[in-house]
Write a protein that holds these residues in place. Structure first.
Motif, PDB file in Angstrom:
ATOM      1  N   GLY A   1       0.795  -1.221   0.000  1.00  0.00           N
ATOM      2  CA  GLY A   1       0.000   0.000   0.000  1.00  0.00           C
ATOM      3  C   GLY A   1       0.823   1.263   0.000  1.00  0.00           C
ATOM      4  N   ALA A   2       2.085   1.158   0.387  1.00  0.00           N
ATOM      5  CA  ALA A   2       2.910   2.363   0.522  1.00  0.00           C
ATOM      6  C   ALA A   2       3.437   2.866  -0.808  1.00  0.00           C
ATOM      7  CB  ALA A   2       4.073   2.089   1.470  1.00  0.00           C
ATOM      8  N   GLU A   3       3.443   2.020  -1.840  1.00  0.00           N
ATOM      9  CA  GLU A   3       4.025   2.410  -3.118  1.00  0.00           C
ATOM     10  C   GLU A   3       2.977   2.652  -4.191  1.00  0.00           C
ATOM     11  OE1 GLU A   3       6.990  -0.373  -4.326  1.00  0.00           O
ATOM     12  OE2 GLU A   3       8.228  -0.076  -2.549  1.00  0.00           O
ATOM     13  N   GLU A   4       1.713   2.764  -3.810  1.00  0.00           N
ATOM     14  CA  GLU A   4       0.650   2.930  -4.781  1.00  0.00           C
ATOM     15  C   GLU A   4       0.451   4.397  -5.147  1.00  0.00           C
ATOM     16  OE1 GLU A   4      -2.141  -0.853  -3.706  1.00  0.00           O
ATOM     17  OE2 GLU A   4      -2.390   0.967  -2.538  1.00  0.00           O
ATOM     18  N   SER A   5      -0.365   4.595  -6.191  1.00  0.00           N
ATOM     19  CA  SER A   5      -0.688   5.949  -6.603  1.00  0.00           C
ATOM     20  C   SER A   5      -1.255   6.754  -5.443  1.00  0.00           C
ATOM     21  CB  SER A   5      -1.715   5.920  -7.744  1.00  0.00           C
ATOM     22  OG  SER A   5      -1.148   5.378  -8.916  1.00  0.00           O
TER      23      SER A   5
ATOM     24  N   LEU B   1       2.381  11.056  -5.958  1.00  0.00           N
ATOM     25  CA  LEU B   1       2.626  10.758  -7.372  1.00  0.00           C
ATOM     26  C   LEU B   1       1.753   9.605  -7.831  1.00  0.00           C
ATOM     27  CD1 LEU B   1       6.545  10.760  -7.343  1.00  0.00           C
ATOM     28  CD2 LEU B   1       5.061  12.638  -8.069  1.00  0.00           C
ATOM     29  N   LEU B   2       1.538   9.529  -9.139  1.00  0.00           N
ATOM     30  CA  LEU B   2       0.915   8.335  -9.705  1.00  0.00           C
ATOM     31  C   LEU B   2       1.934   7.197  -9.671  1.00  0.00           C
ATOM     32  CD1 LEU B   2      -0.997   9.769 -12.799  1.00  0.00           C
ATOM     33  CD2 LEU B   2      -1.806   9.466 -10.448  1.00  0.00           C
ATOM     34  N   GLU B   3       1.439   5.978  -9.681  1.00  0.00           N
ATOM     35  CA  GLU B   3       2.336   4.838  -9.544  1.00  0.00           C
ATOM     36  C   GLU B   3       3.114   4.591 -10.836  1.00  0.00           C
ATOM     37  OE1 GLU B   3       2.111   0.379  -7.538  1.00  0.00           O
ATOM     38  OE2 GLU B   3       0.295   1.386  -8.216  1.00  0.00           O
TER      39      GLU B   3
ATOM     40  N   THR C   1       2.958  11.372 -13.731  1.00  0.00           N
ATOM     41  CA  THR C   1       2.182  12.363 -12.997  1.00  0.00           C
ATOM     42  C   THR C   1       2.165  13.693 -13.742  1.00  0.00           C
ATOM     43  OG1 THR C   1       2.818  11.299 -10.915  1.00  0.00           O
ATOM     44  CG2 THR C   1       1.898  13.512 -10.775  1.00  0.00           C
ATOM     45  N   ALA C   2       3.308  14.086 -14.288  1.00  0.00           N
ATOM     46  CA  ALA C   2       3.385  15.341 -15.040  1.00  0.00           C
ATOM     47  C   ALA C   2       2.493  15.299 -16.269  1.00  0.00           C
ATOM     48  CB  ALA C   2       4.830  15.624 -15.430  1.00  0.00           C
TER      49      ALA C   2
ATOM     50  N   PRO D   1      -0.852  16.787 -13.676  1.00  0.00           N
ATOM     51  CA  PRO D   1       0.107  17.834 -13.275  1.00  0.00           C
ATOM     52  C   PRO D   1      -0.328  18.598 -12.041  1.00  0.00           C
ATOM     53  CG  PRO D   1      -1.100  18.456 -15.267  1.00  0.00           C
ATOM     54  CD  PRO D   1      -1.385  17.008 -15.027  1.00  0.00           C
ATOM     55  N   ASP D   2      -1.630  18.571 -11.737  1.00  0.00           N
ATOM     56  CA  ASP D   2      -2.117  19.263 -10.545  1.00  0.00           C
ATOM     57  C   ASP D   2      -1.509  18.704  -9.265  1.00  0.00           C
ATOM     58  OD1 ASP D   2      -3.942  17.036 -11.508  1.00  0.00           O
ATOM     59  OD2 ASP D   2      -4.714  17.281  -9.472  1.00  0.00           O
ATOM     60  N   LEU D   3      -1.111  17.416  -9.299  1.00  0.00           N
ATOM     61  CA  LEU D   3      -0.527  16.801  -8.111  1.00  0.00           C
ATOM     62  C   LEU D   3       0.875  17.327  -7.826  1.00  0.00           C
ATOM     63  CD1 LEU D   3      -1.596  13.083  -8.614  1.00  0.00           C
ATOM     64  CD2 LEU D   3      -2.626  14.771  -7.090  1.00  0.00           C
TER      65      LEU D   3
END
Length: 231
Positions: A166-170, A175-177, A216-217, A221-223
């Motif tokens: 769960g720690a490495e998910e989107s 960030l997105l995964e 993610t970019a 990009p909002d993230l």
């Protein structure tokens, strides 16, 4: 034990998909508990009416404050520490961070609205927090409640096989995964990136970080925008 109480006109919709896969296995192992409470049990008259026409006119019907309040009061102790939620398209968006907060709570009590909505007075009187799963309208809150429960239950200790999953998910780190690959090594002419087969864990971690940022970019990009500081 983490406990979910669902207030609904359609209790037969639960556990639904939550009775399968990870959530279903955890439910059978008593990692968490689910109870679906029929609001109509507190309906009025011979037909157990739960709604009425909107004050001021307009289309549709509105869930009555007295009926819903009676259902909540009968099932919840006044000092119940669980968040009281109302699935609503006008609520605050459900995020991964909020799902984790729900998972760390003793559980949740969720009201599933129907018709045009719920009388505003019971929302205020019973301190219901409105939560939305997206900018669209569903026929009722049940599907939204299933989404919220799945997002929270999978984060409970003992539900996922590896806690680090769960720690490495989107969204967990903003960030997105990153992309995932598995066998075969070559699929329709496309190979697994060499770095993932190198055995160099530092390079693999750097590659995943770079891919996550690039995705993610491109897609959200909002993230990546700096969060405004609170004064």
């Amino acid at each position: 034990m983490w406990r979910a109480s669902i207030f609904t006109l359609f209790p037969e919709m639960f556990p639904g998909p939550l009775g399968l896969s990870l959530a279903g296995d955890a439910l059978k192992r008593n990692v968490w508990r689910l109870e679906a409470i029929d609001i109509r049990a507190h309906g009025l008259g011979r037909h157990r009416s739960v709604d009425d026409t909107p004050a001021g006119g307009g289309a549709g019907m509105v869930m009555r404050a007295d009926v819903l309040a009676a259902s909540l009061d009968a099932a919840l102790e006044p000092d119940d520490p669980r968040p009281r939620l109302l699935m609503s398209p006008r609520g605050k968006p459900l995020t991964q961070a909020r799902a984790r907060e729900f998972a760390e709570a003793p559980g949740v009590a969720i009201v599933c609205g129907r018709f045009e909505g719920v009388d505003e007075r019971v929302i205020a009187a019973r301190r219901l927090e409105e939560v939305s799963i997206g900018d669209y309208v569903l026929s009722g809150g049940e599907l939204a409640a299933l989404v919220l429960l799945d997002a929270a239950v999978r984060l409970l200790p003992g539900v996922m096989g590896k806690e680090e999953s769960g720690a490495e998910e989107s969204f967990e780190n903003g960030l997105l995964e990153y992309p995932h690959y598995t066998k075969p090594r070559v699929f329709e002419g496309h190979q697994i990136p060499d770095v993932l087969l190198s055995g160099d864990h530092a390079k693999i971690a750097a590659w995943r970080e770079a891919e996550a940022r690039a995705l993610t970019a491109a897609r959200r990009p909002d993230l990546l925008k700096p969060k405004a500081r609170k004064s």
